[in-house]
Structures are given as structure tokens and as C-alpha cells.
Design a protein around this motif. Structure first.
Motif, PDB file in Angstrom:
ATOM      1  N   MET A 266       0.827  -1.201   0.000  1.00 21.53           N
ATOM      2  CA  MET A 266       0.000   0.000   0.000  1.00 21.53           C
ATOM      3  C   MET A 266       0.862   1.252   0.000  1.00 21.53           C
ATOM      4  SD  MET A 266      -2.964   1.199   2.725  1.00 21.53           S
ATOM      5  CE  MET A 266      -4.150  -0.052   2.218  1.00 21.53           C
ATOM      6  N   ALA A 267       1.888   1.266   0.859  1.00 25.80           N
ATOM      7  CA  ALA A 267       2.782   2.424   0.924  1.00 25.80           C
ATOM      8  C   ALA A 267       3.479   2.650  -0.414  1.00 25.80           C
ATOM      9  CB  ALA A 267       3.806   2.234   2.031  1.00 25.80           C
TER      10      ALA A 267
ATOM     11  N   SER B 267      -0.016   6.773   8.155  1.00 25.91           N
ATOM     12  CA  SER B 267      -0.250   5.650   9.058  1.00 25.91           C
ATOM     13  C   SER B 267      -1.288   4.768   8.396  1.00 25.91           C
ATOM     14  CB  SER B 267      -0.743   6.125  10.429  1.00 25.91           C
ATOM     15  OG  SER B 267      -2.054   6.649  10.328  1.00 25.91           O
ATOM     16  N   ALA B 268      -1.430   3.550   8.896  1.00 30.74           N
ATOM     17  CA  ALA B 268      -2.347   2.611   8.258  1.00 30.74           C
ATOM     18  C   ALA B 268      -3.771   3.171   8.192  1.00 30.74           C
ATOM     19  CB  ALA B 268      -2.325   1.276   8.997  1.00 30.74           C
ATOM     20  N   LEU B 269      -4.254   3.759   9.283  1.00 30.11           N
ATOM     21  CA  LEU B 269      -5.635   4.250   9.309  1.00 30.11           C
ATOM     22  C   LEU B 269      -5.861   5.374   8.307  1.00 30.11           C
ATOM     23  CD1 LEU B 269      -6.308   4.219  13.157  1.00 30.11           C
ATOM     24  CD2 LEU B 269      -7.371   2.741  11.435  1.00 30.11           C
ATOM     25  N   VAL B 270      -4.918   6.273   8.205  1.00 28.28           N
ATOM     26  CA  VAL B 270      -5.044   7.377   7.249  1.00 28.28           C
ATOM     27  C   VAL B 270      -4.836   6.882   5.820  1.00 28.28           C
ATOM     28  CG1 VAL B 270      -4.102   9.603   6.523  1.00 28.28           C
ATOM     29  CG2 VAL B 270      -4.334   9.075   8.963  1.00 28.28           C
ATOM     30  N   ASP B 271      -3.846   6.024   5.642  1.00 33.58           N
ATOM     31  CA  ASP B 271      -3.527   5.542   4.299  1.00 33.58           C
ATOM     32  C   ASP B 271      -4.655   4.715   3.702  1.00 33.58           C
ATOM     33  OD1 ASP B 271      -1.132   6.786   4.709  1.00 33.58           O
ATOM     34  OD2 ASP B 271       0.028   4.950   5.016  1.00 33.58           O
ATOM     35  N   ILE B 272      -5.394   3.994   4.538  1.00 40.21           N
ATOM     36  CA  ILE B 272      -6.532   3.217   4.035  1.00 40.21           C
ATOM     37  C   ILE B 272      -7.538   4.130   3.346  1.00 40.21           C
ATOM     38  CG2 ILE B 272      -8.587   1.944   4.792  1.00 40.21           C
ATOM     39  CD1 ILE B 272      -6.718   0.572   6.873  1.00 40.21           C
ATOM     40  N   THR B 273      -7.842   5.261   3.973  1.00 40.09           N
ATOM     41  CA  THR B 273      -8.824   6.178   3.371  1.00 40.09           C
ATOM     42  C   THR B 273      -8.291   6.764   2.070  1.00 40.09           C
ATOM     43  OG1 THR B 273      -8.037   8.108   4.626  1.00 40.09           O
ATOM     44  CG2 THR B 273      -9.735   6.750   5.651  1.00 40.09           C
ATOM     45  N   ASN B 274      -7.012   7.122   2.033  1.00 43.40           N
ATOM     46  CA  ASN B 274      -6.438   7.663   0.808  1.00 43.40           C
ATOM     47  C   ASN B 274      -6.391   6.607  -0.294  1.00 43.40           C
ATOM     48  OD1 ASN B 274      -6.024  10.250   1.819  1.00 43.40           O
ATOM     49  ND2 ASN B 274      -4.004   9.750   2.619  1.00 43.40           N
TER      50      ASN B 274
ATOM     51  N   ALA C 232     -13.782  -0.354   3.505  1.00 44.65           N
ATOM     52  CA  ALA C 232     -12.903   0.379   4.427  1.00 44.65           C
ATOM     53  C   ALA C 232     -12.827  -0.319   5.784  1.00 44.65           C
ATOM     54  CB  ALA C 232     -13.400   1.809   4.591  1.00 44.65           C
ATOM     55  N   THR C 233     -13.967  -0.767   6.298  1.00 42.72           N
ATOM     56  CA  THR C 233     -13.995  -1.445   7.596  1.00 42.72           C
ATOM     57  C   THR C 233     -13.160  -2.716   7.556  1.00 42.72           C
ATOM     58  OG1 THR C 233     -16.217  -0.574   8.005  1.00 42.72           O
ATOM     59  CG2 THR C 233     -15.497  -2.429   9.359  1.00 42.72           C
TER      60      THR C 233
ATOM     61  N   LEU D 180      -5.703  -4.735   8.707  1.00 45.51           N
ATOM     62  CA  LEU D 180      -4.391  -4.120   8.915  1.00 45.51           C
ATOM     63  C   LEU D 180      -4.170  -3.641  10.351  1.00 45.51           C
ATOM     64  CD1 LEU D 180      -4.017  -2.034   5.625  1.00 45.51           C
ATOM     65  CD2 LEU D 180      -3.358  -4.397   6.079  1.00 45.51           C
ATOM     66  N   CYS D 181      -5.264  -3.320  11.052  1.00 42.45           N
ATOM     67  CA  CYS D 181      -5.115  -2.717  12.382  1.00 42.45           C
ATOM     68  C   CYS D 181      -5.818  -3.500  13.484  1.00 42.45           C
ATOM     69  CB  CYS D 181      -5.658  -1.284  12.378  1.00 42.45           C
ATOM     70  SG  CYS D 181      -4.913  -0.210  11.135  1.00 42.45           S
ATOM     71  N   GLY D 182      -6.526  -4.564  13.124  1.00 43.36           N
ATOM     72  CA  GLY D 182      -7.247  -5.334  14.127  1.00 43.36           C
ATOM     73  C   GLY D 182      -8.527  -4.641  14.561  1.00 43.36           C
TER      74      GLY D 182
END
Length: 519
Positions: free
Chosen positions: A233-234, A246-253, A375-376, A382-384
């Protein structure tokens, strides 16, 4: 709109090479502005191992390294990176290599009286990131001597396509893949929407501004661990100029670029009560994620809790409530904001963002549930954490639309004679529904007679721009290829110079072009 070739192929199953893909994109109205392969400028940079690291005799902050870059002849290199040490595997620029960040050509030189051959590199020097505190550190099993770009998966062309304001569906990689599949360049892969078994009630959200935010869907995920995004993803985000956070922000992008669906994630620990989409109030302000403070007024849609405004709806989130390293409970927002409200707010605030660019064009109003589920699922993977049920406040404007269309209108309007079955296949591959009888030609006593008829075209929810039958003609013609539209001379107007082309040339340029290859 930027994406990599490998990213495109996650949606498009194709054997077409890059040149064919680029040619097809231009032919169907998606103008290619630029193509760049990062590997081309990194071909002279290899994976190398530091064998020894000794203090420079003339400089305390420099070291003299012995570097194995795979040819069996270790080279002496002077290096000032604080993390340089024996055993480190990094990226080495050989003599003659051009450093991407500044164009410097590496050559044998003496540094404080000690010969140096080449350079161990940082991510910033290779334009792969902003880190310049030390040289790149690779995994211990990285193959010494291999070209770094090939090993790191950087041999992946980045394509930059200009998207016109009416093509909101192509503000995601999937929409571009759909167009290419319709043009015969492969098969569109199916989207897998995960089923989320939510536990407990959904978060407290509502919309009090149905003109600006008709629908506000949300889920909470509790017990997450935020951290760095996975390498795949990165890498994709960095390739198109997005900085991984971060994983949470990058998921949305990632979902915004991948599927054209903007989202936002809130740190629930920062919220006071439920969230509401409402009109702003004079005197309210919000400190946005870009570090700037914006004054809100009654013409704008905001997302607020009981205490403060947290989000300029559909444009930019607030700094206070965004996901942080220590975030453990999140609320995922998947809302629909009206294009007109987004446009007015963005212009007033002189604020642009990737989200604004998509909401302003009009995102798919029927993709809220699926977007929220995707998204969920990514957050949990990725984050549990454990997800709640979904809260669905309001109603997205996803009323089905139909257009009456006669296939012969394609020839009448555009001058391109596309067989009816080809038109049907094109429209269906773009997501349109086609029903009814097309009409055509019947022979009565050996005489051809035109039989009237029309199709009822169901317009997909992601095509806000399609409003009438001329738009259907445009869809057919651009997928066939805009170069098939004939050049037709206009009637001469008195006082206008006569054309210089001969009559034969004009007739030849106005002929109908064969479409057998496309069909």
C-alpha cells in the motif's frame, strides 16, 4: 489522476502492453499527460553490503567503508551517515550513476584525502521519501548485487491521466479500468465486497443538512492498533506522490484513489457526543489537517459533535480528531456530499483537496454501503479491532435514471455507423442497462424499409454526467475511438474563404470508417 500500471492491473485483466494501454486511453478520451517509470533513473543503483566501517583519519563524522556491491571487488567509500556500520545492507550508487534528487554524477573522488568510489544512498537522494537522517537499511536477505529498483518493485510505470470535469467515474483506478475493458483491452475484475458481522449498535451519527449531506453512513471499529501501512500500500501511494502517514489514514487515501470513494476516520477519544452533518454557524472555525484555520459560515456543511466542528464536510478533516499513532477506537465516515455545496465551500475557502475534487464532480451515491464495508474490512485486516453495526443516516440520491435511445442516432449525430450489437456490448460493459427493441431495416417485397424502435438505457449511478441520448452517443463513439469520427465539411458561408482541399479529398475524408476490427 495518477496510478501505476500494476495498480491498474488489479482491476483490469489484460495482456496489453504499456504502449497499447496509453494509445487506447487517448483514443477513448482519457488524455495521457505523462508517463514515468521510476526504475529508469535508478538502474545504476544496486543492493550492497557494508563489509567494514572504520573512522576516517581526518574527520570525526566520516567513516571509510568497504562495500560489496556484487561483482567480487569491494570498493572503498567515504560516508557520513550516522547509521553506516558493518553488516548493513543498503543501496549503492556506482561510479557514473546520476543521483535523482540533484542530478549529480557520481565519480571517483578524494574526500578529506581519502579516495571514495560511489555513494551509499538515503531515500531522499533517490527521491523515494523524505528521510535523509541516514542511508537506506534493507532486510538482511536482500540480494547483494541486484538492481535495487527491480528488487523493490519500482519497475512500475506511473501513468498520469487528465480527467475532464464530467468524468467523475474515472477519478478512481477502477473507473479507468472499466473504460479500457469496454474498449476491448481486457476484462474488468469483480469487486469483492466483504460482509461485516458487526457487533453492537452503530455510532451516533445523523444529518441535519440534507441539502449539503443527504446521507451519512458510519461504523466504529474498537481495539485497533495504528502503525505503518503494509509495504504494497505504501509503495503504491508513494508512486503517485501520496505520502504514507499511518495505516488508518492511508486506508482512506488508498480507497479514494482506488475506487474514487473519499472517506474519513475519526479518533473516537477526541469526540464529545455524536457526530452530526449540519450547516455551519457564523463565527465557527476549524483547524484543518493542512495546519490552517478556516472560518465557517451558514453556507457550508460541517461535521461537528456536541462541542466543536471537526470536519469541513467533503473537503478536509480537522487536525484535532484525526487518527494518531495512539488511536485505539475509530469512527469511519462514508457520506455523500452534494457537488454544488462542495464547489461553493471550496471556492469560498480557497481550499482544494483530493476529496473535494471527487465530491465536486459527484461520487457514486449508491456506493456508500459497499465503500464503508471495504474500508472497515481493511481497517480490521491491517489494524485489528472489532466492528460495530453500520449506522445509515439519511438517504443517498440514487434514484434510477433511464434514457430513451435509438441506436441509429449514433450515425445521425456522430456520423459513425456502429452496428447495434456492438453498441449494446459497449454500453453494457460500461455499466449501462440496455432493454427494448433497436429497430432497424426490414425488406418488404425486396425494398428496404426502416423499422422504428428504441432502447431504454438504465444509467449507472456512477455516471452523473449522462442525461440524454446525445450522451449515449458520446459513450459509444469514444469507446469505438474518437479517431473514427469523420471529418465533415461544413456548408460554405458567404465571405468565408473557399476550402483548399479538392472535392475528391473531401469525399474521401467523409467516408464511413469500417468497424470490423472493433466488432
Amino acid at each position: 489522476m495518477k496510478f501505476t500500471l500494476s495498480w491498474l492491473k488489479t482491476h483490469l485483466k489484460t495482456d496489453a502492453d504499456l504502449a497499447t494501454i496509453l494509445k487506447t486511453l487517448n483514443a477513448i478520451g482519457l488524455e495521457v499527460e505523462d508517463v514515468e517509470n521510476p526504475a529508469e533513473k535508478l538502474g545504476a543503483f544496486k543492493i550492497a553490503k557494508i563489509l567494514t566501517a572504520d573512522r576516517h583519519p581526518q574527520a570525526d563524522k566520516l567513516q571509510v567503508l568497504s562495500v560489496d556491491h556484487g561483482d567480487g571487488n569491494p570498493l572503498q567509500v567515504v560516508c557520513g551517515a550516522p547509521n553506516a556500520r558493518a553488516g548493513l545492507i543498503g543501496v549503492f550508487g556506482v561510479e557514473g550513476a546520476v543521483v535523482p534528487v540533484n542530478g549529480m554524477v557520481l565519480k571517483k573522488t578524494a574526500i578529506r584525502g581519502v579516495e571514495s568510489n560511489g555513494m551509499m544512498c538515503s531515500t531522499r537522494e533517490l527521491e523515494l521519501g523524505d528521510d535523509h537522517d541516514g542511508i537506506i537499511e534493507l532486510a538482511g536477505d536482500a540480494p547483494v548485487g541486484e538492481v535495487y529498483a527491480n528488487w523493490a518493485g519500482l519497475n512500475d510505470p506511473v501513468i498520469d491521466v487528465s480527467i475532464t470535469p464530467n468524468r467523475q467515474d474515472c477519478m478512481g483506478v477502477r473507473g479507468i479500468a472499466r473504460d479500457l475493458a469496454a474498449a476491448g483491452l481486457g476484462t474488468l475484475n469483480a469487486i469483492i465486497v466483504p460482509e461485516i458481522a458487526g457487533v453492537g449498535p452503530g455510532p451516533d451519527v445523523r444529518t441535519d443538512d440534507v441539502d449539503g449531506c443527504p446521507a451519512f453512513f458510519a461504523r466504529s471499529v474498537k481495539g485497533v492498533t495504528n502503525g505503518a501501512s503494509p509495504e504494497w500500500m505504501a509503495r503504491r501511494l508513494k508512486a503517485i506522490g501520496q505520502k504514507p502517514i499511518s495505516a488508518l489514514v492511508d486506508i482512506t487515501n488508498y480507497i479514494m484513489i482506488d475506487l474514487g470513494r473519499p472517506l474519513h476516520v475519526y479518533d473516537m477519544a477526541t469526540l464529545k457526543g455524536g457526530l452530526v452533518a449540519r450547516k455551519g454557524k457564523a463565527g465557527e472555525e476549524v483547524l484543518a489537517l493542512n495546519g490552517k484555520t478556516y472560518a465557517i459560515d451558514e453556507t457550508m456543511t460541517v461535521i461537528a459533535d456536541d462541542a466543536a466542528v471537526h470536519d469541513i464536510g467533503g473537503i478536509m478533516g480537522g487536525e484535532h480528531s484525526g487518527a494518531q499513532d495512539g488511536t485505539t477506537d475509530v469512527l469511519i465516515e462514508c457520506a455523500y456530499f452534494t457537488p454544488e455545496r462542495i464547489a461553493v465551500t471550496g471556492q469560498k475557502l480557497a481550499l482544494t483537496s483530493d476529496a473535494r475534487g471527487r465530491f465536486e464532480r459527484g461520487v457514486d451515491p449508491a456506493f456508500l454501503d459497499d465503500g464503508l464495508s471495504i474500508a472497515t474490512s481493511l481497517v480490521m485486516t491491517l489494524c485489528g479491532g472489532a466492528a460495530s453495526e453500520a449506522t445509515r443516516a439519511g438517504t443517498p440520491p440514487a434514484t434510477p435514471r433511464t434514457v430513451a435511445y435509438a441506436p441509429d442516432q449514433c450515425l445521425a449525430l456522430a456520423g459513425v455507423d456502429v452496428p447495434h450489437d456492438v453498441q449494446k456490448r459497449i454500453l453494457e460493459s460500461l455499466g449501462f442497462g440496455v432493454s427494448g427493441e433497436a429497430g432497424g431495416i426490414e425488406y418488404q417485397d425486396g425494398v428496404p424499409v426502416s423499422v422504428p424502435g428504441h432502447w431504454t438505457i438504465s444509467v449507472p449511478t456512477w455516471r452523473r454526467d449522462v442525461d440524454g441520448w446525445p450522451d449515449i452517443v458520446e459513450e459509444v463513439v469514444r469507446i469505438v475511438g474518437l479517431d473514427h469520427v469523420p471529418s465533415t465539411p461544413l456548408p460554405r458561408v458567404p465571405g468565408v474563404a473557399r476550402p483548399t482541399a479538392t472535392a475528391e479529398q473531401l469525399v474521401d475524408s467523409n467516408r464511413r470508417l469500417p468497424l470490423a476490427d472493433f466488432a
